[in-house]
Design a protein around this motif. Structure first.
Motif, PDB file in Angstrom:
ATOM      1  N   LEU A 450       0.698  -1.180   0.574  1.00  0.00           N
ATOM      2  CA  LEU A 450      -0.342  -0.068   0.014  1.00  0.00           C
ATOM      3  C   LEU A 450       0.336   1.426  -0.009  1.00  0.00           C
ATOM      4  N   VAL A 451       0.284   2.463  -0.496  1.00  0.00           N
ATOM      5  CA  VAL A 451       0.984   3.591  -0.429  1.00  0.00           C
ATOM      6  C   VAL A 451       0.097   4.135   0.026  1.00  0.00           C
ATOM      7  N   PRO A 452       0.534   5.166   1.166  1.00  0.00           N
ATOM      8  CA  PRO A 452      -1.135   6.258   1.822  1.00  0.00           C
ATOM      9  C   PRO A 452      -1.331   7.700   1.047  1.00  0.00           C
ATOM     10  N   ASN A 453      -1.865   7.880   0.987  1.00  0.00           N
ATOM     11  CA  ASN A 453      -2.701   8.723   0.348  1.00  0.00           C
ATOM     12  C   ASN A 453      -2.549  10.586   0.816  1.00  0.00           C
ATOM     13  N   THR A 454      -1.753  10.877   1.026  1.00  0.00           N
ATOM     14  CA  THR A 454      -1.656  11.607   1.826  1.00  0.00           C
ATOM     15  C   THR A 454      -0.897  12.983   0.580  1.00  0.00           C
ATOM     16  N   ASP A 455      -0.577  12.867  -0.636  1.00  0.00           N
ATOM     17  CA  ASP A 455      -0.272  13.940  -2.100  1.00  0.00           C
ATOM     18  C   ASP A 455      -0.978  15.201  -1.782  1.00  0.00           C
ATOM     19  N   PHE A 456      -1.928  15.214  -0.824  1.00  0.00           N
ATOM     20  CA  PHE A 456      -2.338  16.410  -1.585  1.00  0.00           C
ATOM     21  C   PHE A 456      -2.216  17.253   0.048  1.00  0.00           C
ATOM     22  N   LEU A 457      -1.634  16.408   0.677  1.00  0.00           N
ATOM     23  CA  LEU A 457      -0.832  17.441   2.530  1.00  0.00           C
ATOM     24  C   LEU A 457       0.423  17.555   2.617  1.00  0.00           C
ATOM     25  N   LEU A 463       5.682  14.922   6.032  1.00  0.00           N
ATOM     26  CA  LEU A 463       5.857  13.335   6.377  1.00  0.00           C
ATOM     27  C   LEU A 463       6.367  13.012   5.797  1.00  0.00           C
ATOM     28  N   ASN A 464       6.879  11.777   6.188  1.00  0.00           N
ATOM     29  CA  ASN A 464       8.113  11.129   6.060  1.00  0.00           C
ATOM     30  C   ASN A 464       8.532  10.891   4.760  1.00  0.00           C
ATOM     31  N   ARG A 465       9.603   9.932   4.805  1.00  0.00           N
ATOM     32  CA  ARG A 465      10.143   9.379   2.856  1.00  0.00           C
ATOM     33  C   ARG A 465       8.837   8.805   2.662  1.00  0.00           C
ATOM     34  N   PHE A 466       8.389   8.261   3.447  1.00  0.00           N
ATOM     35  CA  PHE A 466       7.299   7.154   2.909  1.00  0.00           C
ATOM     36  C   PHE A 466       5.838   7.983   2.378  1.00  0.00           C
ATOM     37  N   ILE A 469       2.160  10.534   7.613  1.00  0.00           N
ATOM     38  CA  ILE A 469       2.144  11.256   8.662  1.00  0.00           C
ATOM     39  C   ILE A 469       3.044  11.052   9.086  1.00  0.00           C
ATOM     40  N   GLU A 470       3.358  11.975   9.993  1.00  0.00           N
ATOM     41  CA  GLU A 470       4.381  11.859  10.678  1.00  0.00           C
ATOM     42  C   GLU A 470       3.341  12.744  11.688  1.00  0.00           C
ATOM     43  N   VAL A 471       3.415  11.226  12.971  1.00  0.00           N
ATOM     44  CA  VAL A 471       2.136  11.664  14.764  1.00  0.00           C
ATOM     45  C   VAL A 471       3.209  11.453  15.669  1.00  0.00           C
ATOM     46  N   ASP A 472       2.593  12.480  17.202  1.00  0.00           N
ATOM     47  CA  ASP A 472       3.563  11.529  18.073  1.00  0.00           C
ATOM     48  C   ASP A 472       2.781  10.128  18.893  1.00  0.00           C
ATOM     49  N   ALA A 473       2.917  10.568  20.193  1.00  0.00           N
ATOM     50  CA  ALA A 473       1.946   9.360  20.479  1.00  0.00           C
ATOM     51  C   ALA A 473       0.199   9.464  21.026  1.00  0.00           C
ATOM     52  N   ASP A 487      -3.748   4.102   8.600  1.00  0.00           N
ATOM     53  CA  ASP A 487      -3.143   3.856   7.867  1.00  0.00           C
ATOM     54  C   ASP A 487      -2.038   4.979   6.821  1.00  0.00           C
ATOM     55  N   ALA A 488      -2.615   5.949   7.064  1.00  0.00           N
ATOM     56  CA  ALA A 488      -2.029   6.613   6.645  1.00  0.00           C
ATOM     57  C   ALA A 488      -0.546   7.367   7.223  1.00  0.00           C
ATOM     58  N   THR A 489      -0.560   6.855   8.219  1.00  0.00           N
ATOM     59  CA  THR A 489       0.187   7.827   8.654  1.00  0.00           C
ATOM     60  C   THR A 489       1.958   7.215   9.799  1.00  0.00           C
TER      61      THR A 489
END
Length: 523
Positions: A450-457, A463-466, A469-473, A487-489
């Motif tokens: 799979l590939v995350p649906n984050t192109d618009f962000l 975002l990380n290199r994949f 979305i980078e999130v904390d705990a 799955d987008a994170t």
């Protein structure tokens, strides 16, 4: 034809018929017609409201239509609607007879407004778990709009048509003789595709929305979890989604969601929607987000710009956009999608009966696909880029035991080749020697994750290199008031239960943010 248990269940369902219906059969002396006659006689035995007559004029043989006495047939099955399609048959019998479909009245009103003639042909396979949704959606439309006609065709039974139209993926839908769509669709999605003014009407309607307290972007398990937890706090909550249910719509079976022993993906998605709506969440489906507009300062409104031009505003946002199948990104893949390149072995496998196929991907999904396809096709070549298959040992052992499965490791797919509009070969590079090879085949099943649906962000959220979305705990992103889950994170383990939990956690974090913002404003 039907066993006693199924026949008893059908009899119970048909007791709900509001009025009489007529089955119009087009049969001959073939074995398939004999089977169909047996099915129709069983239906006839289940209700005094059902009658049967034969008429072969202008119809595929074997086939049968369901109509009301004295009316022209608008719903027809060319093939035996058993297996996954038995529910489609039961619903068609009831709905043609006047039983109200479980579709929102606003959607049904849009269906009634469609001008025809709209003559649909939907090609399906009895093993396809996506096909019934399309068949049932179209049958609902035919039941409520006299300008809509639907014929459901079993591709395995009418192979000459499948070959003539070069159909290599199901469900495939034709409208008035021309290709209309392929893949799972709801009534709402079909109507949206037919209504050329939909975007303008949606934009005007959505632009008038009042600001939200929590606006969730994405309608999968993470989005649904976030919406339920936010709405239970008594705050104004909305979901804007490209397709409510996300990946679960395309999942065959779910057996690891705690307390739910077994269910199907589409049913799970429908249950999520029902649960979300129970709490009064404003669900804005079939809407794509173009960008997130960060708040000018903490506590100010965050903008969610839609592709149709509408701007939604919210005090906080939860991003739960999920992921999609990863493409090979090699020459020929895009050109031959649904013409030999496929992504669902359960749906499309039967169309490749007796043919040669490749499965690209050596994880669990890829090896499972190879095992399933081996029982249908002539030969399977399983291609893995790494040094060894990554699937569970029991799956690898099973695949290796099958005589018509060839496993290639350290093989890089470089091209999908076609001729006369369909796939005829796959090219790969042997990573150990650098040599290239060509495999003659008729189908390629892509199973590479799979590939995350984050192109618009990319221009707003870190975002990380994949592309995750980078999130904390607690689900915080780099933007104040913007949270993310699923799955987008960067959260590990892309599972339904994990996504639902992370979505709920993100909603709780959003609520905490709103409380603290309100306290700060008051101070």
């Amino acid at each position: 034809m039907l066993d006693s248990t199924i026949k008893a269940q059908l009899k119970a369902y048909l007791e709900r018929l509001p009025g009489p219906i007529e089955l119009v059969a087009a049969l001959d002396d073939s074995a398939s017609s004999t089977e169909m006659r047996g099915l129709l006689e069983d239906i006839l035995d289940c209700s005094p409201q059902v009658s049967l007559r034969e008429d072969v004029s202008g119809a595929r043989v074997p086939s049968f239509a369901i109509t009301r006495p004295g009316q022209a047939p608008r719903v027809r099955f060319a093939g035996l609607p058993l297996g996954h399609e038995f529910t489609s048959l039961v619903l068609a019998l009831l709905q043609v007879g006047g039983y109200p479909p479980k579709v929102e009245e606003s959607v049904l009103a849009n269906v009634r407004d469609l001008a025809g003639p709209l003559n649909f042909e939907v090609y399906m396979s009895l093993s396809c778990h996506n096909c019934p949704d399309v068949v049932q959606a179209l049958n609902v439309m035919a039941a409520v709009n006299p300008d809509v006609n639907v014929t459901t065709i079993d591709g395995a039974l009418f192979q000459s048509e499948v070959a003539e139209r070069e159909i290599m993926a199901v469900p495939s839908v034709y409208l008035n003789g021309q290709v209309f769509a392929s893949g799972r669709m709801t009534v709402e999605e079909i109507v949206a595709k037919l209504d050329t003014n939909r975007e303008a009407k949606d934009a005007a309607r959505l632009a008038a929305q009042k600001p939200f307290d929590v606006l969730v972007v994405g309608g999968g398990p993470a989005g649904a979890g976030a919406a339920v937890y936010a709405a239970r706090k008594g705050i104004r909550t909305g979901i804007v989604a490209d397709r409510f249910g996300g990946q679960t719509n395309d999942t065959l079976g779910i057996e690891n969601y705690i307390s739910v022993k077994e269910t199907t993906g589409p049913k799970f998605a429908a249950d999520m929607l029902e649960h979300v709506k129970q709490y009064g969440v404003d669900v804005m489906n079939l809407q794509r987000v173009a960008k997130i507009i960060p708040a000018s300062e903490p506590g100010e409104m965050i903008g969610v710009q839609l592709e149709n031009g509408a701007l939604l505003q919210s005090r906080s946002v939860v991003l739960a956009t999920g992921a999609r199948w990863r493409n090979l990104n090699v020459p020929g893949e895009e050109e031959y999608k649904n013409k030999g390149v496929a992504y669902c072995p359960h749906c499309d496998g039967p169309l490749f009966k007796g043919k040669r196929v490749a499965v690209v991907g050596g994880g669990n999904s890829g090896v499972e696909a190879a095992i399933d396809l081996a029982g249908i096709v002539a030969h399977v070549t399983l291609i893995e880029f790494g040094e060894q298959l990554r699937a569970d040992a029991v799956l690898v052992s099973k695949a290796k035991s099958l005589p018509n499965v060839t496993i290639l490791t350290r093989a890089k797919t470089t091209e999908v080749e076609g001729k006369d509009g369909v796939v005829n070969a796959l090219h790969y590079e042997d990573m150990a020697t650098g040599t290239t090879h060509r495999i003659e085949l008729e189908g390629v099943f892509v199973q590479i994750g799979l590939v995350p649906n984050t192109d618009f962000l990319k221009d707003s959220v870190t975002l990380n290199r994949f592309g995750e979305i980078e999130v904390d705990a607690k689900g915080h992103t780099n933007l104040p008031g913007v949270f993310a889950a699923g799955d987008a994170t960067t959260t590990p383990y892309k599972q339904i239960v994990v996504a639902a939990g992370e979505g709920s956690k993100a909603a709780l974090s959003a609520f905490d943010y709103l409380i603290r913002s309100s306290v700060a404003e008051a101070a």
